[in-house]
Design a protein around this motif. Structure first.
Motif, PDB file in Angstrom:
ATOM      1  N   LYS A 199      -6.111   8.551   5.703  1.00  0.00           N
ATOM      2  CA  LYS A 199      -6.142   8.921   4.290  1.00  0.00           C
ATOM      3  C   LYS A 199      -5.256  10.150   4.100  1.00  0.00           C
ATOM      4  CE  LYS A 199     -10.633   9.719   4.366  1.00  0.00           C
ATOM      5  NZ  LYS A 199     -10.968   9.379   5.738  1.00  0.00           N
ATOM      6  N   GLU A 200      -4.367  10.121   3.135  1.00  0.00           N
ATOM      7  CA  GLU A 200      -3.584  11.323   2.850  1.00  0.00           C
ATOM      8  C   GLU A 200      -4.551  12.446   2.502  1.00  0.00           C
ATOM      9  OE1 GLU A 200      -0.532  10.579  -0.092  1.00  0.00           O
ATOM     10  OE2 GLU A 200       0.178   8.864   1.055  1.00  0.00           O
ATOM     11  N   GLY A 201      -4.238  13.656   2.923  1.00  0.00           N
ATOM     12  CA  GLY A 201      -5.122  14.798   2.687  1.00  0.00           C
ATOM     13  C   GLY A 201      -6.032  15.050   3.872  1.00  0.00           C
ATOM     14  N   PRO A 228      -3.067   0.402  -5.256  1.00  0.00           N
ATOM     15  CA  PRO A 228      -2.461  -0.459  -6.277  1.00  0.00           C
ATOM     16  C   PRO A 228      -1.529  -1.512  -5.678  1.00  0.00           C
ATOM     17  CG  PRO A 228      -2.350   1.839  -6.934  1.00  0.00           C
ATOM     18  CD  PRO A 228      -2.797   1.824  -5.505  1.00  0.00           C
ATOM     19  N   LYS A 229      -0.662  -1.078  -4.774  1.00  0.00           N
ATOM     20  CA  LYS A 229       0.309  -2.038  -4.250  1.00  0.00           C
ATOM     21  C   LYS A 229      -0.341  -3.022  -3.274  1.00  0.00           C
ATOM     22  CE  LYS A 229       2.243   0.271  -0.160  1.00  0.00           C
ATOM     23  NZ  LYS A 229       1.727  -0.629   0.845  1.00  0.00           N
ATOM     24  N   ASP A 230      -1.347  -2.565  -2.534  1.00  0.00           N
ATOM     25  CA  ASP A 230      -1.981  -3.466  -1.571  1.00  0.00           C
ATOM     26  C   ASP A 230      -2.840  -4.515  -2.270  1.00  0.00           C
ATOM     27  OD1 ASP A 230      -0.684  -2.013   0.339  1.00  0.00           O
ATOM     28  OD2 ASP A 230      -2.447  -0.986   1.126  1.00  0.00           O
ATOM     29  N   ARG A 286      18.327  14.438   5.273  1.00  0.00           N
ATOM     30  CA  ARG A 286      17.734  15.734   4.876  1.00  0.00           C
ATOM     31  C   ARG A 286      16.345  15.896   5.465  1.00  0.00           C
ATOM     32  NH1 ARG A 286      18.276  15.838  -1.218  1.00  0.00           N
ATOM     33  NH2 ARG A 286      16.519  17.257  -1.021  1.00  0.00           N
ATOM     34  N   LYS A 287      15.606  14.789   5.493  1.00  0.00           N
ATOM     35  CA  LYS A 287      14.257  14.827   6.063  1.00  0.00           C
ATOM     36  C   LYS A 287      14.331  15.190   7.546  1.00  0.00           C
ATOM     37  CE  LYS A 287      10.869  11.958   4.329  1.00  0.00           C
ATOM     38  NZ  LYS A 287      10.153  10.698   4.086  1.00  0.00           N
ATOM     39  N   VAL A 288      15.246  14.547   8.250  1.00  0.00           N
ATOM     40  CA  VAL A 288      15.369  14.770   9.690  1.00  0.00           C
ATOM     41  C   VAL A 288      15.798  16.217   9.978  1.00  0.00           C
ATOM     42  CG1 VAL A 288      16.746  14.110  11.729  1.00  0.00           C
ATOM     43  CG2 VAL A 288      15.741  12.348  10.265  1.00  0.00           C
ATOM     44  N   GLY A 297       8.298   2.128   4.559  1.00  0.00           N
ATOM     45  CA  GLY A 297       7.553   1.780   3.355  1.00  0.00           C
ATOM     46  C   GLY A 297       7.562   0.279   3.074  1.00  0.00           C
ATOM     47  N   THR A 298       6.478  -0.181   2.428  1.00  0.00           N
ATOM     48  CA  THR A 298       6.402  -1.568   1.955  1.00  0.00           C
ATOM     49  C   THR A 298       5.956  -1.525   0.490  1.00  0.00           C
ATOM     50  OG1 THR A 298       4.176  -1.620   2.943  1.00  0.00           O
ATOM     51  CG2 THR A 298       5.935  -2.724   4.160  1.00  0.00           C
ATOM     52  N   PRO A 299       6.836  -0.982  -0.381  1.00  0.00           N
ATOM     53  CA  PRO A 299       6.434  -0.802  -1.784  1.00  0.00           C
ATOM     54  C   PRO A 299       6.256  -2.137  -2.496  1.00  0.00           C
ATOM     55  CG  PRO A 299       8.765  -0.326  -1.499  1.00  0.00           C
ATOM     56  CD  PRO A 299       8.219  -0.563  -0.140  1.00  0.00           C
ATOM     57  N   ALA A 308      12.459   8.389  14.135  1.00  0.00           N
ATOM     58  CA  ALA A 308      13.763   8.057  13.546  1.00  0.00           C
ATOM     59  C   ALA A 308      13.594   7.785  12.065  1.00  0.00           C
ATOM     60  CB  ALA A 308      14.332   6.819  14.230  1.00  0.00           C
ATOM     61  N   ASP A 309      14.518   8.325  11.278  1.00  0.00           N
ATOM     62  CA  ASP A 309      14.483   8.068   9.835  1.00  0.00           C
ATOM     63  C   ASP A 309      15.916   8.041   9.328  1.00  0.00           C
ATOM     64  OD1 ASP A 309      11.954   8.506   7.610  1.00  0.00           O
ATOM     65  OD2 ASP A 309      14.010   8.499   6.842  1.00  0.00           O
ATOM     66  N   VAL A 310      16.156   7.229   8.298  1.00  0.00           N
ATOM     67  CA  VAL A 310      17.508   7.147   7.741  1.00  0.00           C
ATOM     68  C   VAL A 310      17.817   8.315   6.793  1.00  0.00           C
ATOM     69  CG1 VAL A 310      17.850   4.647   7.941  1.00  0.00           C
ATOM     70  CG2 VAL A 310      16.592   5.561   5.974  1.00  0.00           C
TER      71      VAL A 310
HETATM   72  N1  LIG Z   1       0.566   6.808   2.833  1.00  0.00           N
HETATM   73  C1  LIG Z   1      -0.610   6.357   3.230  1.00  0.00           C
HETATM   74  O1  LIG Z   1      -1.673   6.951   2.964  1.00  0.00           O
HETATM   75  C2  LIG Z   1      -0.700   5.118   4.068  1.00  0.00           C
HETATM   76  C3  LIG Z   1      -1.873   4.834   4.782  1.00  0.00           C
HETATM   77  C4  LIG Z   1      -1.938   3.673   5.559  1.00  0.00           C
HETATM   78  C5  LIG Z   1      -0.842   2.813   5.591  1.00  0.00           C
HETATM   79  N2  LIG Z   1       0.280   3.104   4.879  1.00  0.00           N
HETATM   80  C6  LIG Z   1       1.420   2.189   4.985  1.00  0.00           C
HETATM   81  O2  LIG Z   1       2.361   2.765   5.881  1.00  0.00           O
HETATM   82  C7  LIG Z   1       3.703   2.437   5.469  1.00  0.00           C
HETATM   83  C8  LIG Z   1       4.504   3.722   5.281  1.00  0.00           C
HETATM   84  O3  LIG Z   1       3.921   4.459   4.222  1.00  0.00           O
HETATM   85  P1  LIG Z   1       4.335   5.977   3.925  1.00  0.00           P
HETATM   86  O4  LIG Z   1       3.431   6.459   2.862  1.00  0.00           O
HETATM   87  O5  LIG Z   1       4.436   6.725   5.202  1.00  0.00           O
HETATM   88  O6  LIG Z   1       5.825   5.753   3.346  1.00  0.00           O
HETATM   89  P2  LIG Z   1       6.948   6.858   3.057  1.00  0.00           P
HETATM   90  O7  LIG Z   1       7.755   6.309   1.940  1.00  0.00           O
HETATM   91  O8  LIG Z   1       6.326   8.199   2.952  1.00  0.00           O
HETATM   92  O9  LIG Z   1       7.839   6.858   4.390  1.00  0.00           O
HETATM   93  C9  LIG Z   1       8.687   5.815   4.774  1.00  0.00           C
HETATM   94  C10 LIG Z   1       9.865   6.413   5.525  1.00  0.00           C
HETATM   95  O10 LIG Z   1      10.637   5.339   6.088  1.00  0.00           O
HETATM   96  C11 LIG Z   1      12.020   5.730   6.043  1.00  0.00           C
HETATM   97  N3  LIG Z   1      12.851   4.529   6.192  1.00  0.00           N
HETATM   98  C12 LIG Z   1      13.110   3.545   5.307  1.00  0.00           C
HETATM   99  N4  LIG Z   1      13.917   2.626   5.853  1.00  0.00           N
HETATM  100  C13 LIG Z   1      14.181   3.017   7.122  1.00  0.00           C
HETATM  101  C14 LIG Z   1      14.935   2.464   8.200  1.00  0.00           C
HETATM  102  N5  LIG Z   1      15.590   1.304   8.077  1.00  0.00           N
HETATM  103  N6  LIG Z   1      14.976   3.129   9.355  1.00  0.00           N
HETATM  104  C15 LIG Z   1      14.316   4.317   9.498  1.00  0.00           C
HETATM  105  N7  LIG Z   1      13.597   4.877   8.521  1.00  0.00           N
HETATM  106  C16 LIG Z   1      13.514   4.234   7.344  1.00  0.00           C
HETATM  107  C17 LIG Z   1      12.129   6.430   4.698  1.00  0.00           C
HETATM  108  O11 LIG Z   1      13.282   7.251   4.629  1.00  0.00           O
HETATM  109  C18 LIG Z   1      10.820   7.224   4.648  1.00  0.00           C
HETATM  110  O12 LIG Z   1      10.992   8.516   5.184  1.00  0.00           O
HETATM  111  C19 LIG Z   1       3.547   1.590   4.208  1.00  0.00           C
HETATM  112  O13 LIG Z   1       3.543   0.244   4.568  1.00  0.00           O
HETATM  113  C20 LIG Z   1       2.182   1.986   3.692  1.00  0.00           C
HETATM  114  O14 LIG Z   1       1.580   0.972   2.918  1.00  0.00           O
HETATM  115  C21 LIG Z   1       0.379   4.246   4.130  1.00  0.00           C
END
Ligand SMILES: NC(=O)c1ccc[n+]([C@@H]2O[C@H](COP(=O)([O-])OP(=O)(O)OC[C@H]3O[C@@H](n4cnc5c(N)ncnc54)[C@H](O)[C@@H]3O)[C@@H](O)[C@H]2O)c1
Length: 468
Positions: A177-179, A292-294, A51-53, A102-104, A46-48
């Protein structure tokens, strides 16, 4: 805990029949959802973001992650993977709910909790009555997102405001890890799970053991612990890796001053198994969506809890400085802070290779600095140009290839170590640039060899040193 309202009780814990909901279909949520579907579970993501969905329904992954599109498409076609914007309905349909939003970084450095809070509120609404899929009479809620210590308690409190059906909140931080995310999820080094020491926690441990069993084939990688330790484990891992990188960056700058070669030092220390070779490559400072954010969020936690992490504060400060290292070298080379009339070819925009992620990428600091100094930028990245537009709009030229990027440029600057940059045609670079100068933020080449081809070659901790 009282149990009211109708519920479908899914007491059968075989993973093939688990119904999973993943909230947030970003880099983490989509990998989690797709890989769990691929191992036989019925998953709804589920995502809000409508367009992504929409794209996902067509099997299109809205970001670049090697191997993910095949898994998504296969599981959509085989009807094990669905997508929706109806978050509440999705929560009702899942026995295990992953929160992967996300937790920016917030203004004060702390993790921004509004997306997690919003999801917790929706879970509470869903559990407020009506039909719900439960596992052994429980909705199991897992935080995949990286969240500060104590967040599970916060989520439990928010859900509890409206919930009338039983639930348990557990922590399951993600280390992918991304990638290389698919591989990391399918073959994890460890699966950390924090559960409360309650009867609900016992149910969750049993269910989660079953759910993650397919990723545990050669030996048990599951580490069960209390919830707060699990939450801190994620930050501790990222903070330690960021520290390792930063130590090497700082040491590289010293190596330059004292006439040592950081690459030889790197090999010299990496051969000690207590140190190891990983994360010892000096560069332009760590970036990306996590480190950076963590680091900032853990620093914030440490400060408000009365034990400021001084070492980590230094890591953060040194990294901020390192992100300007290429700019400093460029300014030193031209002996002026005014770069008006100069054009730079920039290879690499993403914060690392094999991703299109631009969040906190060192290229942002470099290019912002170059533009502020009056320079023009021609950039090339195999995947990240579309995301880079969000940061630079039309203020830079986006090139179709690495060679096109060199045309009309005064010097080449390498920011991301994509493999396509490792063995370039040096003669072509020499012919095309206005002057044969390379600023390499990733130490891709041997300084002597590049110098022998007639280049002035700046690297990190080797090559031509910054003037003292
Ligand atoms: N990207 C990484 O490499 C990575 C690795 C480990 C952990 N994390 C952690 O995982 C979490 C997600 O990171 P990400 O990179 O996937 O973020 P992202 O921004 O790529 O994805 C987050 C998604 O959540 C959706 N969203 C926001 N609010 C919502 C809601 N109320 N209901 C449903 N969907 C909602 C957004 O539309 C978005 O598609 C973060 O806490 C991040 O720190 C990320």
């Amino acid at each position: 805990m009282s149990y009211k309202g109708r519920a479908t009780v899914n007491a059968n814990l075989r993973s093939a029949e688990m119904r999973i909901t993943v909230i947030g279909s970003g880099y983490v949520g989509l990998v989690v959802g797709a890989c769990l579907a691929d191992s036989g579970n019925e998953v709804v993501c589920a995502d809000v973001d409508e367009r992504k969905v929409e794209k996902l329904w067509k099997g299109e992954v809205p970001f670049f992650e090697p191997g993910l599109d095949d898994i998504v498409l296969r599981n959509v076609q085989q009807r094990r993977l669905r997508f929706t914007t109806d978050v509440e309905r999705a929560i009702r349909d899942g026995g295990v709910i992953f929160i992967a939003v996300g937790t920016p970084q917030g203004d004060d450095g702390s993790a921004e909790m509004r997306y997690v809070d919003a999801v917790a509120d929706t879970i509470g609404q869903a559990l407020g009555g009506g039909e719900n899929v439960l596992i052994d009479g429980l909705k199991i809620v897992l935080t995949k997102s990286t969240v500060p210590v104590g967040t599970s308690d916060r989520i439990r409190e928010i859900i509890g405001r409206n919930a009338k059906q039983p639930f348990v909140v557990c922590s399951n931080p993600e280390f992918l890890k991304e990638g290389d995310a698919v591989n990391d999820f399918l073959k994890p080094d460890r699966i950390v799970i924090g559960t409360p020491e309650t009867p609900e926690g016992t149910v969750a441990r049993r269910a989660l053991h079953e759910l993650f069993e397919p990723f545990n084939r050669t030996h048990d990688r599951m580490l069960f612990m209390d919830v707060r330790s699990s939450e801190l484990t994620k930050y501790a891992a990222n903070a330690l890796l960021a520290t390792k990188i930063t130590f090497m960056n700082d040491l590289a700058n010293l190596a330059e001053r004292v006439g040592a070669d950081i690459e030889r030092v790197r090999v010299g220390i990496g051969s000690d198994p207590r140190i190891g070779y990983q994360f010892l490559f000096p560069g332009t400072g760590y970036g990306g969506s996590c480190f950076p954010k963590d680091v900032k969020a853990l620093l914030h936690t440490s400060e408000v809890s009365g034990h400021p992490l001084r070492l980590l504060a230094a890591v953060d400060a040194v990294n901020k400085d390192q992100k300007r290292i290429l700019l400093r070298k460029i300014i030193a080379h031209y002996a002026t802070e005014d770069l008006t009339g100069k054009t730079f070819a920039v290879w690499g925009l993403a914060f690392k290779p094999r991703t299109d992620d631009m969040r906190d990428a060192p290229s942002i600091d470099l290019i912002t600095g170059l533009l502020a100094a009056g320079a023009k930028v021609r950039a090339y990245d195999p995947e990240a140009a579309a995301n880079a537009r969000y940061y630079f709009e039309d203020r830079i030229t986006y090139c179709d290839g690495k060679d096109a990027c060199l045309e009309g440029s005064d010097a080449l600057v390498i920011v991301t170590e994509w493999s396509a940059f490792r063995s370039p045609d040096f003669d072509l670079i020499h012919r095309t640039l206005k002057a044969p100068v390379i600023f390499d933020g990733r130490n891709l080449y041997e300084p002597e060899r590049v110098a022998a081809r007639g280049f002035t070659y700046y690297a990190i901790g080797r090559g031509v040193a910054l003037p003292v």
